[in-house]
Design a protein around this motif. Structure first.
Motif, mmCIF file in Angstrom:
data_model
loop_
_atom_site.group_PDB
_atom_site.id
_atom_site.type_symbol
_atom_site.label_atom_id
_atom_site.label_comp_id
_atom_site.label_asym_id
_atom_site.label_seq_id
_atom_site.Cartn_x
_atom_site.Cartn_y
_atom_site.Cartn_z
ATOM 1 N N LEU A 1 0.983 -0.613 0.046
ATOM 2 C CA LEU A 1 -0.127 -0.068 0.015
ATOM 3 C C LEU A 1 0.537 1.228 -0.006
ATOM 4 O O LEU A 1 0.515 2.647 -0.332
ATOM 5 C CB LEU A 1 -1.128 -0.368 1.077
ATOM 6 N N THR A 2 1.959 1.064 0.711
ATOM 7 C CA THR A 2 2.760 2.117 1.138
ATOM 8 C C THR A 2 2.943 2.445 -0.092
ATOM 9 O O THR A 2 3.702 3.654 -1.157
ATOM 10 C CB THR A 2 3.769 2.128 1.895
ATOM 11 N N ARG A 3 4.239 1.777 -1.273
ATOM 12 C CA ARG A 3 4.280 1.949 -2.684
ATOM 13 C C ARG A 3 3.204 2.262 -3.781
ATOM 14 O O ARG A 3 3.987 2.910 -4.489
ATOM 15 C CB ARG A 3 5.040 0.191 -3.355
ATOM 16 N N GLN A 4 1.984 2.353 -3.175
ATOM 17 C CA GLN A 4 1.100 2.340 -4.205
ATOM 18 C C GLN A 4 0.692 4.068 -4.016
ATOM 19 O O GLN A 4 0.836 4.433 -4.802
ATOM 20 C CB GLN A 4 -0.422 1.760 -4.463
ATOM 21 N N ALA A 5 0.412 3.866 -2.945
ATOM 22 C CA ALA A 5 0.283 5.493 -2.496
ATOM 23 C C ALA A 5 1.590 6.025 -3.270
ATOM 24 O O ALA A 5 1.624 7.768 -3.526
ATOM 25 C CB ALA A 5 0.573 6.175 -1.105
ATOM 26 N N LEU A 6 3.207 5.685 -2.649
ATOM 27 C CA LEU A 6 4.164 7.007 -3.977
ATOM 28 C C LEU A 6 4.384 6.900 -4.837
ATOM 29 O O LEU A 6 4.888 7.850 -5.512
ATOM 30 C CB LEU A 6 5.586 5.863 -3.098
ATOM 31 N N ASP A 7 4.171 5.236 -5.953
ATOM 32 C CA ASP A 7 3.653 6.133 -7.026
ATOM 33 C C ASP A 7 2.836 7.219 -7.738
ATOM 34 O O ASP A 7 2.970 7.526 -8.596
ATOM 35 C CB ASP A 7 2.350 4.639 -7.618
ATOM 36 N N ALA B 1 1.986 9.619 -5.573
ATOM 37 C CA ALA B 1 2.416 10.705 -4.593
ATOM 38 C C ALA B 1 4.205 10.711 -4.191
ATOM 39 O O ALA B 1 4.073 9.605 -3.105
ATOM 40 C CB ALA B 1 1.233 11.643 -4.196
ATOM 41 N N PRO B 2 5.021 11.709 -4.159
ATOM 42 C CA PRO B 2 6.218 11.489 -3.892
ATOM 43 C C PRO B 2 6.257 11.913 -2.515
ATOM 44 O O PRO B 2 6.220 10.956 -1.765
ATOM 45 C CB PRO B 2 6.921 12.422 -4.857
ATOM 46 N N ILE B 3 4.897 12.607 -2.118
ATOM 47 C CA ILE B 3 5.216 13.114 -0.206
ATOM 48 C C ILE B 3 3.728 12.760 -0.429
ATOM 49 O O ILE B 3 2.926 14.102 -0.593
ATOM 50 C CB ILE B 3 5.096 13.952 -0.165
ATOM 51 N N PRO B 4 3.299 12.109 -0.047
ATOM 52 C CA PRO B 4 1.657 12.102 -0.166
ATOM 53 C C PRO B 4 1.383 12.959 1.223
ATOM 54 O O PRO B 4 1.359 12.572 2.314
ATOM 55 C CB PRO B 4 1.570 10.336 0.222
ATOM 56 N N SER B 5 -0.210 13.333 1.455
ATOM 57 C CA SER B 5 -0.890 13.439 2.455
ATOM 58 C C SER B 5 -0.391 12.566 4.173
ATOM 59 O O SER B 5 -0.916 11.303 3.589
ATOM 60 C CB SER B 5 -2.407 13.847 2.711
ATOM 61 N N ALA B 6 -0.438 12.527 4.977
ATOM 62 C CA ALA B 6 0.023 12.125 5.951
ATOM 63 C C ALA B 6 -1.537 11.170 6.220
ATOM 64 O O ALA B 6 -1.499 9.941 6.839
ATOM 65 C CB ALA B 6 0.494 12.882 7.361
ATOM 66 N N ARG B 7 -2.274 12.117 6.367
ATOM 67 C CA ARG B 7 -3.811 12.306 6.806
ATOM 68 C C ARG B 7 -4.187 10.552 6.246
ATOM 69 O O ARG B 7 -4.725 9.523 6.140
ATOM 70 C CB ARG B 7 -5.246 13.144 6.670
ATOM 71 N N GLU B 8 -4.039 11.042 4.463
ATOM 72 C CA GLU B 8 -4.629 9.658 3.102
ATOM 73 C C GLU B 8 -3.469 8.568 3.137
ATOM 74 O O GLU B 8 -4.824 7.123 3.185
ATOM 75 C CB GLU B 8 -4.404 10.574 2.086
#
Ligand code: ASP
Ligand code: MG
Length: 406
Positions: free
Chosen positions: A49-55, A57-64
């Protein structure tokens, strides 16, 4: 009696394993216990899930990001509840928020500030087995979902055990306990029967991966007994508890850590305020420093070295380069090829000479020591990374940790 059981990601990695865990939980219930189960996300879900988020957004919203990652534990908790239901037992699953895990608002590393387990105690009262999604809570201030940091399900389990005044917190994992050293490096490493909270805290903080550091801190502060054991066998594991009735060893074990780097700040002026300046900047940037060594000079300058998480290395270098004019320094060198070894044992308090013996063993093995730090029950050294395994074996051998203390 109430038992809290925690199953880690590898224990619920696929549906077959979930079914096996369900049988184990059913057995505990059928023995007459009230059972509260905390689960981690299946296998490597959190990493994926972390990898998908980073794909995206390089710095995803901490809340999301927290919203996303908490989904992992919701999947395993619901599947496990279904599997228990199939065993003919009644069960209720709850998210961290529903379970009353109240945290501060620090996304990604929230701290538990209160537990209001009303729904859990009601469900237990109604005879249900309770499943709680680990690693998550809800912020009292923002009302947003938070996560407790990697490995945080351990802390969920310990915190619930404390709040419910459970008799026991069983942590089920893919190893069968806490060892005197990493068995992959030291083949004759021995499983410990018991360690104190203080020793476990030092071991976990020094690189032993088996429990999240924060969970041990929480257990120590609230007097929670932990039994770390394998979910694949019925063998006894390691007890983390205060009364050392079974073993009276001076040393419990050797932990090692490869995840730290060494930063050397060369030739800074040897005058008041320099260290304060450097370490305040690093602290303000939330960079956690571990060991610090300052070499005394005779030409008015000095070298300051310290260790820090490798991931923070580049950021720290950048920060210190920014201080170059204000502080005055010759150069900043980041060395990632280091390893840390820590010898931990409550007996160090009363037995002088433990550190000296450790240094001799390292010297006999031809290992050079670059940095040293000690606490009342720990002695740590930094060595070259390629020497680390030799060092661990030499120290383990010197203190005869493969043998049970007489
Ligand atoms: N699933 C989370 C992680 O992988 C929490 C845990 O496993 O305890 O870090
Ligand atoms: Mg985990």
């Amino acid at each position: 009696m109430i038992i809290v059981q925690k199953y880690g990601g590898s224990s619920v990695a696929d549906t077959d394993r979930i079914k096996r865990v369900a049988e184990r939980i059913a057995a505990a219930k059928q023995e007459g216990h009230d059972v509260v189960v905390v689960v981690s996300a299946m296998g490597k879900t959190t990493d994926q899930l972390t990898r998908q988020a980073l794909d995206i957004a390089p710095i995803p919203s901490a809340r999301e990001l927290d919203m996303l990652l908490t989904a992992g534990e919701r999947i395993s908790m619901a599947l496990l509840a279904m599997a228990i239901s199939e065993q003919g037992l009644s069960v209720r699953s709850f998210t961290g928020s529903q379970a009353g895990i109240i945290t501060d608002a620090e996304h990604g590393k929230a701290r538990i500030i209160d537990i209001t387990p009303g729904r859990i105690t009601d469900a237990i009262g109604d005879g249900h087995i309770v499943i709680v999604a680990g690693f998550q809570g809800v912020s009292r201030d923002s009302k947003d979902v938070t996560t407790l940091g990697r490995g945080g399900s351990d802390t969920t389990a310990v915190a619930l055990a404390a709040a419910l005044e459970a008799d026991l917190c069983e942590i089920f994992t893919d190893v069968d306990g806490v060892y005197t050293a990493d068995p992959r490096i030291v083949p004759d490493a021995r499983r410990l029967t018991q360690v104190t909270h203080e020793e476990m805290l030092e071991l976990a903080a020094s690189g032993a991966k088996v429990l999240q550091v924060r969970s041990v801190e929480y257990a120590r502060n609230h007097g929670v007994r932990i039994h770390v054991r394998s979910s694949f066998t019925y063998q006894e594991g390691t007890w983390v508890e205060e009364d050392h009735v079974m073993e009276q060893a001076i040393i419990s074990g050797v932990a090692h850590e490869r995840g730290e780097g060494k930063l050397v700040v060369r030739r800074v002026p040897d005058k008041p305020g320099v260290a304060a300046n450097i370490f305040t900047s690093l602290a303000d940037a939330n960079i956690n420093i571990d060991m610090i060594v300052q070499n005394v000079s005779d030409d008015g300058t000095t070298d300051i070295s310290f260790t820090l998480p490798i991931d923070d290395g580049p950021r720290a270098v950048q920060l210190l380069e920014g201080l170059r004019d204000a502080v005055g320094m010759e150069e900043v060198i980041l060395d990632e090829q280091v390893g840390k070894l820590s010898l931990v044992g409550a007996g160090m308090k009363t037995h002088p000479g433990v550190a000296a013996r450790m240094f001799s063993a390292l010297s006999d093995a031809g290992v050079n020591i670059e940095m040293i730090s000690t606490s009342t029950i720990r002695a740590s050294v930094v060595v070259r990374e390629p020497d680390l395994e030799t060092a661990v074996r030499a120290v383990h051998e010197e203190f005869r940790l493969a043998e049970v203390a007489p």
